[in-house]
Design an enzyme around this catalytic site. Sequence first.
Site, PDB file in Angstrom:
ATOM      1  N   GLY A 185       0.840  -1.192   0.000  1.00  0.00           N
ATOM      2  CA  GLY A 185       0.000   0.000   0.000  1.00  0.00           C
ATOM      3  C   GLY A 185       0.874   1.240   0.000  1.00  0.00           C
ATOM      4  O   GLY A 185       1.997   1.210   0.507  1.00  0.00           O
TER       5      GLY A 185
ATOM      6  N   GLN B  11       2.650  10.019   1.328  1.00  0.00           N
ATOM      7  CA  GLN B  11       3.969   9.367   1.366  1.00  0.00           C
ATOM      8  C   GLN B  11       4.838   9.712   0.164  1.00  0.00           C
ATOM      9  O   GLN B  11       6.037   9.446   0.171  1.00  0.00           O
ATOM     10  CB  GLN B  11       3.807   7.846   1.435  1.00  0.00           C
ATOM     11  CG  GLN B  11       3.163   7.375   2.719  1.00  0.00           C
ATOM     12  CD  GLN B  11       3.103   5.870   2.747  1.00  0.00           C
ATOM     13  OE1 GLN B  11       2.172   5.262   2.237  1.00  0.00           O
ATOM     14  NE2 GLN B  11       4.121   5.248   3.319  1.00  0.00           N
TER      15      GLN B  11
ATOM     16  N   CYS C 277       5.693   0.005   7.065  1.00  0.00           N
ATOM     17  CA  CYS C 277       5.259   1.188   6.329  1.00  0.00           C
ATOM     18  C   CYS C 277       6.453   1.668   5.501  1.00  0.00           C
ATOM     19  O   CYS C 277       7.571   1.720   6.013  1.00  0.00           O
ATOM     20  CB  CYS C 277       4.840   2.277   7.315  1.00  0.00           C
ATOM     21  SG  CYS C 277       4.367   3.825   6.525  1.00  0.00           S
TER      22      CYS C 277
ATOM     23  N   HIS D  69      -4.602   1.380   7.500  1.00  0.00           N
ATOM     24  CA  HIS D  69      -3.276   2.019   7.572  1.00  0.00           C
ATOM     25  C   HIS D  69      -3.182   3.175   6.557  1.00  0.00           C
ATOM     26  O   HIS D  69      -2.736   4.278   6.896  1.00  0.00           O
ATOM     27  CB  HIS D  69      -2.209   0.948   7.303  1.00  0.00           C
ATOM     28  CG  HIS D  69      -0.799   1.437   7.274  1.00  0.00           C
ATOM     29  ND1 HIS D  69       0.161   1.009   8.169  1.00  0.00           N
ATOM     30  CD2 HIS D  69      -0.163   2.302   6.450  1.00  0.00           C
ATOM     31  CE1 HIS D  69       1.319   1.614   7.902  1.00  0.00           C
ATOM     32  NE2 HIS D  69       1.153   2.407   6.848  1.00  0.00           N
ATOM     33  N   GLU D  70      -3.622   2.924   5.319  1.00  0.00           N
ATOM     34  CA  GLU D  70      -3.499   3.945   4.265  1.00  0.00           C
ATOM     35  C   GLU D  70      -4.504   5.082   4.451  1.00  0.00           C
ATOM     36  O   GLU D  70      -4.188   6.238   4.170  1.00  0.00           O
ATOM     37  CB  GLU D  70      -3.648   3.309   2.875  1.00  0.00           C
ATOM     38  CG  GLU D  70      -2.685   2.168   2.556  1.00  0.00           C
ATOM     39  CD  GLU D  70      -1.219   2.497   2.770  1.00  0.00           C
ATOM     40  OE1 GLU D  70      -0.834   3.684   2.684  1.00  0.00           O
ATOM     41  OE2 GLU D  70      -0.443   1.552   3.041  1.00  0.00           O
TER      42      GLU D  70
ATOM     43  N   HIS E  59      -3.028   7.429   6.753  1.00  0.00           N
ATOM     44  CA  HIS E  59      -2.079   8.339   6.096  1.00  0.00           C
ATOM     45  C   HIS E  59      -2.819   9.551   5.517  1.00  0.00           C
ATOM     46  O   HIS E  59      -2.329  10.679   5.589  1.00  0.00           O
ATOM     47  CB  HIS E  59      -1.334   7.640   4.950  1.00  0.00           C
ATOM     48  CG  HIS E  59      -0.126   6.861   5.381  1.00  0.00           C
ATOM     49  ND1 HIS E  59       0.912   7.421   6.100  1.00  0.00           N
ATOM     50  CD2 HIS E  59       0.227   5.579   5.164  1.00  0.00           C
ATOM     51  CE1 HIS E  59       1.844   6.490   6.310  1.00  0.00           C
ATOM     52  NE2 HIS E  59       1.450   5.363   5.757  1.00  0.00           N
TER      53      HIS E  59
HETATM   54 NI    NI Z   1       2.386   3.530   5.677  1.00  0.00          NI
END
Ligand code: NI
Length: 173
Positions: free
Chosen positions: A48, A53, A95, A137-138, A141
Site C-alpha cells: 500500500g 507518502q 510502512c 493504515h493507508e 495516512h
Molecule cells: Ni504507511
Amino acid sequence: MPLLRIVHYPDPVLFKVGRPVADESFANGLRKTVDEMFETMYKAGGVGLAAPQVGISERFFVMDVPDEEGQSNKIAFINPEIITVEGEQVGDEGCLSFPGLYQTVRRDMRVIVRAKDVTGAEFEADLDGLAARCVLHETDHCDGIVFLDRMTVLKRELAKRKIKRLQKTGKWG
Ligand code: NI
C-alpha cells in the site's frame, strides 16, 4: 516511468490531513499519478502507498494485497471513507515511510470502505485480514496519522528508539 520519491518519517507532510481530491483532478493527471504510485510501491516491495507518502497532501492511496492464490489485486482508493468496522486483529505492520521498522499494531479485522476509482466512479469494498489492515493504515495516512500513533505506548517507545538507531547508522534516509 519515473519513480516517485517516498518520504520518510518525520517528514511533516506525513502529519498533515490530506485535502479531498477535487472533481477536476479525475480529468487532470490523477490517473498518471496513481500509475506512478503503483510503480513506486511495487519497486519498494510494499502492498500500500498513500499520496502523502510521495509528498502529495491529498486523500488517496493505492493498494495491492494479493488474494489467496497470489493473484494481484490492484485497487486505487480516491477520497476513501470508512463506513463500518468489525472485529479485531493483532499483527506486525510495516510502512514504506518507516524503512526497516515492523511493529505489532491492533486493527479492526473487517472494514467496509467507500471510495472513488480513477474514473471518478464510486465503489464499496468489504475487506478483511491483511487487506482491511492495509485500508485502515493507508486511510490513516490520508488523515495525517502514522502507524506509530496506533501502537501501544510501550511499542511506540521501542519503535522510536529503533528509528533513532537506524537514523544514526544512516539506514533511514
Ligand atoms: Ni504507511
